[in-house]
Scaffold this active site. Structure first.
Site, PDB file in Angstrom:
ATOM      1  N   ASP A   1       2.605  -7.550  12.094  1.00  0.00           N
ATOM      2  CA  ASP A   1       1.629  -7.977  13.084  1.00  0.00           C
ATOM      3  C   ASP A   1       0.234  -7.534  12.652  1.00  0.00           C
ATOM      4  O   ASP A   1      -0.248  -6.484  13.052  1.00  0.00           O
ATOM      5  CB  ASP A   1       2.007  -7.347  14.428  1.00  0.00           C
ATOM      6  CG  ASP A   1       1.260  -7.985  15.571  1.00  0.00           C
ATOM      7  OD1 ASP A   1       0.606  -9.022  15.344  1.00  0.00           O
ATOM      8  OD2 ASP A   1       1.325  -7.449  16.681  1.00  0.00           O
TER       9      ASP A   1
ATOM     10  N   LYS B   1       8.408  -9.173  10.186  1.00  0.00           N
ATOM     11  CA  LYS B   1       7.173  -9.894  10.458  1.00  0.00           C
ATOM     12  C   LYS B   1       6.113  -8.859  10.797  1.00  0.00           C
ATOM     13  O   LYS B   1       6.290  -8.051  11.704  1.00  0.00           O
ATOM     14  CB  LYS B   1       7.379 -10.859  11.636  1.00  0.00           C
ATOM     15  CG  LYS B   1       6.153 -11.697  11.911  1.00  0.00           C
ATOM     16  CD  LYS B   1       6.420 -12.731  12.978  1.00  0.00           C
ATOM     17  CE  LYS B   1       5.256 -13.679  13.146  1.00  0.00           C
ATOM     18  NZ  LYS B   1       3.937 -13.120  12.918  1.00  0.00           N
TER      19      LYS B   1
ATOM     20  N   ASP C   1     -13.189   1.111 -22.611  1.00  0.00           N
ATOM     21  CA  ASP C   1     -14.083   1.500 -23.691  1.00  0.00           C
ATOM     22  C   ASP C   1     -13.565   0.886 -24.989  1.00  0.00           C
ATOM     23  O   ASP C   1     -12.435   1.149 -25.404  1.00  0.00           O
ATOM     24  CB  ASP C   1     -14.149   3.026 -23.793  1.00  0.00           C
ATOM     25  CG  ASP C   1     -14.855   3.635 -22.595  1.00  0.00           C
ATOM     26  OD1 ASP C   1     -16.021   3.252 -22.340  1.00  0.00           O
ATOM     27  OD2 ASP C   1     -14.248   4.464 -21.888  1.00  0.00           O
TER      28      ASP C   1
ATOM     29  N   HIS D   1     -13.277   1.055 -16.166  1.00  0.00           N
ATOM     30  CA  HIS D   1     -13.797   0.218 -17.253  1.00  0.00           C
ATOM     31  C   HIS D   1     -12.936   0.425 -18.483  1.00  0.00           C
ATOM     32  O   HIS D   1     -12.068   1.295 -18.514  1.00  0.00           O
ATOM     33  CB  HIS D   1     -15.272   0.545 -17.542  1.00  0.00           C
ATOM     34  CG  HIS D   1     -15.482   1.973 -17.976  1.00  0.00           C
ATOM     35  ND1 HIS D   1     -15.743   2.971 -17.077  1.00  0.00           N
ATOM     36  CD2 HIS D   1     -15.449   2.554 -19.195  1.00  0.00           C
ATOM     37  CE1 HIS D   1     -15.867   4.121 -17.730  1.00  0.00           C
ATOM     38  NE2 HIS D   1     -15.687   3.903 -19.028  1.00  0.00           N
TER      39      HIS D   1
ATOM     40  N   HIS E   1     -10.307   3.503 -18.824  1.00  0.00           N
ATOM     41  CA  HIS E   1     -10.932   4.723 -18.328  1.00  0.00           C
ATOM     42  C   HIS E   1     -11.152   4.628 -16.822  1.00  0.00           C
ATOM     43  O   HIS E   1     -12.012   3.881 -16.356  1.00  0.00           O
ATOM     44  CB  HIS E   1     -12.266   4.918 -19.080  1.00  0.00           C
ATOM     45  CG  HIS E   1     -12.933   6.224 -18.784  1.00  0.00           C
ATOM     46  ND1 HIS E   1     -14.145   6.588 -19.340  1.00  0.00           N
ATOM     47  CD2 HIS E   1     -12.558   7.257 -17.994  1.00  0.00           C
ATOM     48  CE1 HIS E   1     -14.478   7.791 -18.877  1.00  0.00           C
ATOM     49  NE2 HIS E   1     -13.537   8.213 -18.058  1.00  0.00           N
TER      50      HIS E   1
ATOM     51  N   GLU F   1       7.353  -7.058  15.674  1.00  0.00           N
ATOM     52  CA  GLU F   1       7.128  -8.350  16.308  1.00  0.00           C
ATOM     53  C   GLU F   1       8.309  -9.303  16.121  1.00  0.00           C
ATOM     54  O   GLU F   1       8.568 -10.160  16.958  1.00  0.00           O
ATOM     55  CB  GLU F   1       5.863  -8.954  15.709  1.00  0.00           C
ATOM     56  CG  GLU F   1       5.266 -10.065  16.527  1.00  0.00           C
ATOM     57  CD  GLU F   1       4.166 -10.776  15.769  1.00  0.00           C
ATOM     58  OE1 GLU F   1       3.719 -10.267  14.717  1.00  0.00           O
ATOM     59  OE2 GLU F   1       3.773 -11.854  16.211  1.00  0.00           O
TER      60      GLU F   1
HETATM   61 MN    MN Z   1     -15.705   5.499 -20.568  1.00  0.00          MN
END
Ligand code: MN
Length: 487
Positions: free
Chosen positions: A193, A191, A52, A50, A44, A336
């Protein structure tokens, strides 16, 4: 006529307007008879990501919100917040809960299956999960009020699973004057920078450590969403935090506007004008397994397979054996330089390895600032040029003066920082030729970075241009960068 929802669902129904959310209202339906009760884990993406965790029981889904997900390992217990029962029909809900509704955000089904109950009381629930992803014994137990913990009782499902390291000093490259002769054995990258940063991702959360293992997560809030994008996967990424200038080119100077900020409000404000991006170029650990012993090509294959792409992060491709093309492109883009990494090389933490080479378009060198010369004309009374040097065998070697590359902001900052460092004698212990007459000396404490065209035989820099102050390095560590022989 649908039957009214079960009485346990009053709290669930109270929080929601079923005209606005696609979530089920919980009107009772005849449950399909199955042998074992079902469970679901829904990922969720609400304000905080989180998972559930819901168990079918007595006509409802008994539910916990688990901020870091279902623990794969008995060594790590996760918090599980007991929440209101949900209707049975919620078990296959997935979709978008609209903005403004309770729990707004995307819901996907992370796992589903059946379970057996080993024990069920008001304070402890012990089950065996038979999911598509998760199998094994788990116990949930109350610690205080709505706070419960979820603990895996069986060994990890993956018997080779290792805990994720929490501190890896990144591998670094040696400076090379030119492309390697055996180009076909190398992968080439730009590269970048910026500042090196290793990202630790677990339970939907990001932790970002600098090269010196300083936790810099709070400095770059725009990168937090990477944790959510990665979800329940565990991984360690290596890359560079960059900021781009008006030309869209990575600029260390630009990034400096973000690096030193510590106050949350300052950071939030600066984020609007100087956003950063995380450029990811290596994968060090994935789902319980270190990938560092694998060859570069294999690590890159795994990394690209993860499809990490977001507004604030990306995985630029590498070019196998195409060094010259890459260098040309990097010059056109005014970057660079490029990196050359041996295709068959493993990742060696904390090592400066010649399996990785950096080939710069301009030479760059960190320098110690040991004083300044007053300017002339429009810079009269201000800093005209800086006296710069580096350490060699215990000496501070005078390497010449740098008089270009300054912005007004840099000059102001330099003047403010050099004033209290003033001293009468030269801090340089080796100076051939010596610093010019009229020089104003300072304690050798400030560190800057300059770009230049070449070293002279006497160890001075030709055509240096000032790029900015570096506050990430102590002056005593500033030594002359050494080339390694071309391969
Ligand atoms: Mn939930």
């Amino acid at each position: 006529m649908p039957r009214p929802p079960a009485p346990q669902l009053a709290e669930y129904a109270k929080k929601r307007d079923f005209k606005k959310t696609p979530e089920p209202s919980g009107e009772a339906k005849k449950a399909k008879p199955t042998k074992l009760p079902r469970f679901v884990v829904q990922q969720h993406h609400a304000t905080r990501l989180h998972w559930d965790f819901r168990l079918e029981r007595d006509g409802v889904l008994v539910s916990w919100a688990v901020p870091r997900g279902i623990p794969p390992d008995p060594k790590q217990n996760h918090l599980a917040v007991h929440v209101e029962d949900h209707p049975l029909s919620y078990i296959d809900f997935h979709g978008e809960i609209p903005e403004g509704s309770y729990g707004a955000g995307r819901v996907t089904i992370w796992d589903e299956g059946t379970y057996e109950t080993l024990k069920w009381s008001d304070r402890e629930v012990m089950v065996v999960l038979h999911g598509k992803r998760v199998q094994g014994r788990y116990v949930l137990f109350q610690t205080r009020g709505k706070d419960w913990m979820i603990h895996r009782m069986d060994p990890p499902q993956d018997p080779g699973r290792e805990p994720m390291p929490d501190r890896i000093v990144p591998m670094t490259a040696k400076l090379a004057p030119d492309l390697p002769r055996d180009q076909e054995r190398y992968g080439f990258e730009y590269k970048w920078d910026g500042i090196r940063a290793v990202a630790y991702l677990s339970g939907g959360r990001l932790r970002l450590l600098s090269r010196s293992l300083e936790d810099v997560t709070f400095r770059y809030p725009e990168l937090r969403a990477l944790g959510e994008a990665v979800g329940a996967q565990e991984m360690i990424l290596d890359g560079e935090v960059i900021a781009v200038n008006e030309k869209g080119r990575p600029s260390f100077e630009r990034l400096q506007e973000r690096m030193g900020l510590v106050n949350e409000r300052d950071i939030k404000r600066k984020m609007q004008t100087v956003p950063v991006a995380y450029v990811i170029f290596d994968l060090l650990f994935l789902d319980g397994h270190p990938t560092m012993p694998l060859a570069y090509t294999e690590r890159r294959r795994l990394l690209e397979g993860l499809q990490l792409k977001g507004k604030f992060w990306q995985v630029p491709p590498y070019q196998a054996g195409e060094g010259e093309t890459m260098r040309e492109a990097s010059r056109k883009l005014e970057m660079e330089g490029i990196m050359a990494k041996r295709l068959d090389s493993a990742y060696h933490p904390a090592r400066r390895s010649d399996a990785w080479l950096k080939i710069k378009n301009h030479l760059r060198q960190e320098v110690v600032i040991g004083g300044w010369l007053p300017g002339e004309g429009h810079r009269e009374g201000r800093i005209g040029s800086l006296l710069i040097g580096y350490h060699r065998n215990g000496d501070l070697v005078y390497a010449g003066k740098v008089g270009t590359g300054f912005t007004d902001r840099m000059l102001e900052e330099l003047e403010a920082k050099l004033r209290p460092l003033r001293r009468d004698s030269s801090p340089f212990t080796t100076a051939e030729p010596p610093p010019p007459k009229g020089a104003i000396f300072s304690e050798p404490e400030l560190v800057g970075e300059v770009e230049f065209t070449e070293w002279t035989r006497t160890g001075q820099m030709r055509h240096p241009s000032f790029k900015g102050l570096r506050n990430d390095k102590p002056a005593k560590d500033v030594v002359r960068e050494q080339y390694i022989a071309s391969r």
